[in-house]
Scaffold this motif. Structure first.
Motif, mmCIF file in Angstrom:
data_model
loop_
_atom_site.group_PDB
_atom_site.id
_atom_site.type_symbol
_atom_site.label_atom_id
_atom_site.label_comp_id
_atom_site.label_asym_id
_atom_site.label_seq_id
_atom_site.Cartn_x
_atom_site.Cartn_y
_atom_site.Cartn_z
ATOM 1 N N GLU A 63 0.577 -1.216 0.014
ATOM 2 C CA GLU A 63 0.254 -0.478 -0.145
ATOM 3 C C GLU A 63 0.721 1.218 0.210
ATOM 4 O O GLU A 63 0.586 2.309 -0.253
ATOM 5 N N THR A 64 2.166 1.221 0.483
ATOM 6 C CA THR A 64 2.695 2.448 0.545
ATOM 7 C C THR A 64 3.782 2.640 -0.810
ATOM 8 O O THR A 64 3.759 3.522 -0.402
ATOM 9 N N LYS A 65 3.255 1.433 -1.011
ATOM 10 C CA LYS A 65 4.777 1.135 -2.438
ATOM 11 C C LYS A 65 3.651 2.481 -3.086
ATOM 12 O O LYS A 65 3.995 3.420 -3.839
ATOM 13 N N ASP A 66 2.797 2.030 -3.530
ATOM 14 C CA ASP A 66 1.124 1.918 -4.438
ATOM 15 C C ASP A 66 0.859 3.389 -4.073
ATOM 16 O O ASP A 66 1.114 3.625 -5.009
ATOM 17 N N ALA A 67 1.010 3.650 -3.139
ATOM 18 C CA ALA A 67 1.104 5.183 -2.822
ATOM 19 C C ALA A 67 1.285 6.037 -2.713
ATOM 20 O O ALA A 67 1.581 7.467 -3.354
ATOM 21 N N GLU A 74 7.842 -1.324 -10.822
ATOM 22 C CA GLU A 74 8.189 -3.212 -11.020
ATOM 23 C C GLU A 74 8.863 -4.034 -10.240
ATOM 24 O O GLU A 74 9.393 -5.025 -10.136
ATOM 25 N N ALA A 75 9.813 -2.772 -9.296
ATOM 26 C CA ALA A 75 10.208 -3.289 -8.201
ATOM 27 C C ALA A 75 9.820 -4.351 -7.177
ATOM 28 O O ALA A 75 8.120 -4.057 -6.776
ATOM 29 N N ALA A 76 10.247 -5.376 -6.933
ATOM 30 C CA ALA A 76 9.956 -6.309 -6.057
ATOM 31 C C ALA A 76 9.451 -5.213 -4.442
ATOM 32 O O ALA A 76 10.318 -4.384 -4.857
ATOM 33 N N ASP A 87 10.440 -5.644 -1.296
ATOM 34 C CA ASP A 87 11.234 -5.916 -0.933
ATOM 35 C C ASP A 87 12.743 -4.793 -1.285
ATOM 36 O O ASP A 87 12.938 -4.397 -0.649
ATOM 37 N N ALA A 88 12.283 -4.278 -3.203
ATOM 38 C CA ALA A 88 13.461 -4.091 -3.254
ATOM 39 C C ALA A 88 13.052 -2.594 -3.279
ATOM 40 O O ALA A 88 14.174 -1.800 -4.063
ATOM 41 N N TRP A 89 11.649 -2.088 -3.634
ATOM 42 C CA TRP A 89 11.196 -0.510 -4.155
ATOM 43 C C TRP A 89 11.466 0.327 -3.167
ATOM 44 O O TRP A 89 11.939 1.503 -3.550
ATOM 45 N N GLU A 90 11.837 0.224 -1.999
ATOM 46 C CA GLU A 90 12.646 1.424 -1.205
ATOM 47 C C GLU A 90 13.462 1.930 -1.335
ATOM 48 O O GLU A 90 14.462 2.975 -1.059
ATOM 49 N N GLU A 91 14.585 0.759 -1.471
ATOM 50 C CA GLU A 91 16.106 1.243 -2.579
ATOM 51 C C GLU A 91 15.551 2.349 -3.318
ATOM 52 O O GLU A 91 16.586 3.643 -3.678
ATOM 53 N N LEU A 92 14.701 1.898 -4.431
ATOM 54 C CA LEU A 92 14.742 2.513 -5.761
ATOM 55 C C LEU A 92 13.669 4.514 -5.428
ATOM 56 O O LEU A 92 14.693 4.814 -5.602
ATOM 57 N N ARG A 93 12.876 3.609 -4.050
ATOM 58 C CA ARG A 93 12.922 5.090 -4.268
ATOM 59 C C ARG A 93 13.822 6.360 -2.926
ATOM 60 O O ARG A 93 13.193 7.206 -3.877
ATOM 61 N N ASN A 94 14.656 5.272 -2.339
ATOM 62 C CA ASN A 94 15.761 6.505 -1.912
ATOM 63 C C ASN A 94 16.575 7.414 -3.654
ATOM 64 O O ASN A 94 17.048 7.861 -3.167
ATOM 65 N N GLY A 95 17.153 6.389 -4.568
ATOM 66 C CA GLY A 95 17.620 6.506 -5.622
ATOM 67 C C GLY A 95 16.072 7.598 -6.549
ATOM 68 O O GLY A 95 17.038 8.468 -7.502
ATOM 69 N N SER A 96 15.680 7.784 -5.803
ATOM 70 C CA SER A 96 14.585 8.496 -6.488
ATOM 71 C C SER A 96 14.345 9.847 -6.173
ATOM 72 O O SER A 96 14.054 10.551 -6.993
ATOM 73 N N GLU A 97 14.338 10.028 -5.938
ATOM 74 C CA GLU A 97 14.330 11.199 -5.129
ATOM 75 C C GLU A 97 14.767 12.449 -5.617
ATOM 76 O O GLU A 97 14.521 13.345 -5.914
ATOM 77 N N SER A 98 16.530 11.709 -5.489
ATOM 78 C CA SER A 98 17.160 12.789 -6.284
ATOM 79 C C SER A 98 17.038 13.456 -7.678
ATOM 80 O O SER A 98 16.644 14.704 -8.015
ATOM 81 N N ILE A 99 16.734 12.247 -7.984
ATOM 82 C CA ILE A 99 16.117 12.303 -9.644
ATOM 83 C C ILE A 99 14.621 13.106 -9.808
ATOM 84 O O ILE A 99 14.481 14.093 -10.553
ATOM 85 N N TRP A 100 13.884 13.370 -9.399
ATOM 86 C CA TRP A 100 12.409 13.625 -8.986
ATOM 87 C C TRP A 100 13.316 14.996 -8.438
ATOM 88 O O TRP A 100 12.299 16.097 -8.903
ATOM 89 N N GLY A 101 13.895 15.560 -7.719
ATOM 90 C CA GLY A 101 13.905 17.022 -7.397
ATOM 91 C C GLY A 101 14.518 17.518 -8.575
ATOM 92 O O GLY A 101 14.067 18.696 -8.651
ATOM 93 N N THR A 102 15.469 16.786 -9.189
ATOM 94 C CA THR A 102 16.075 17.490 -10.495
ATOM 95 C C THR A 102 14.605 18.429 -11.331
ATOM 96 O O THR A 102 14.771 18.890 -12.225
ATOM 97 N N VAL A 103 14.251 16.759 -11.454
ATOM 98 C CA VAL A 103 13.162 17.376 -12.804
ATOM 99 C C VAL A 103 12.212 18.121 -11.945
ATOM 100 O O VAL A 103 11.616 18.913 -12.573
ATOM 101 N N ARG A 104 11.414 18.003 -11.008
ATOM 102 C CA ARG A 104 10.558 19.529 -9.996
ATOM 103 C C ARG A 104 11.625 20.536 -10.710
ATOM 104 O O ARG A 104 10.648 21.203 -11.069
ATOM 105 N N GLN A 105 13.011 21.161 -10.035
ATOM 106 C CA GLN A 105 13.397 22.362 -10.752
ATOM 107 C C GLN A 105 13.186 22.855 -11.424
ATOM 108 O O GLN A 105 13.165 23.754 -12.146
ATOM 109 N N THR A 106 14.057 21.524 -12.817
ATOM 110 C CA THR A 106 13.414 21.916 -13.991
ATOM 111 C C THR A 106 11.870 22.302 -14.478
ATOM 112 O O THR A 106 11.944 23.499 -15.052
#
Length: 100
Positions: free
Chosen positions: A5-9, A66-68, A70-89
């Motif tokens: 549910e957390t991942k989906d949200a 698509e992440a399992a 148990d692995a999506w939290e790690e992907l989420r952490n990496g996504s934050e910086s990318i998402w921040g760049t997109v947001r700023q752009t």
């Protein structure tokens, strides 16, 4: 709230933000079509960058979906910086277009 549910949200929140950016890009493109040639030329480079950033964001959403569980939290952490760049752009581009 379960991990799923957390991942989906989280993914849903990102999708909503991406939809908002798409709408903003549409508005900026409409504004640019009505502008003078010099502005259109400057805008084209920024529009290409925004589309690229939007594609990166969509790719990140897809990877998160698509992440399992148990692995999506790690992907989420990496996504934050990318998402921040997109947001700023998008924020920078919107500020320029709002001042036009």
């Amino acid at each position: 709230m379960s991990l799923k549910e957390t991942k989906d949200a989280y993914v849903e929140k990102l999708k909503l933000q991406l939809d908002e950016w798409s709408a903003e890009l549409d508005v900026m493109e409409a504004k640019a079509r009505q502008a003078d040639a010099d502005f259109k030329e400057k805008y084209q480079g920024k529009a290409d960058e925004l589309r690229y950033q939007k594609t990166l964001a969509q790719g990140r959403i897809n990877a998160l979906q698509e992440a399992a569980d148990d692995a999506w939290e790690e992907l989420r952490n990496g996504s934050e910086s990318i998402w921040g760049t997109v947001r700023q752009t998008f924020a920078d581009a919107k500020a320029k277009f709002d001042n036009k």
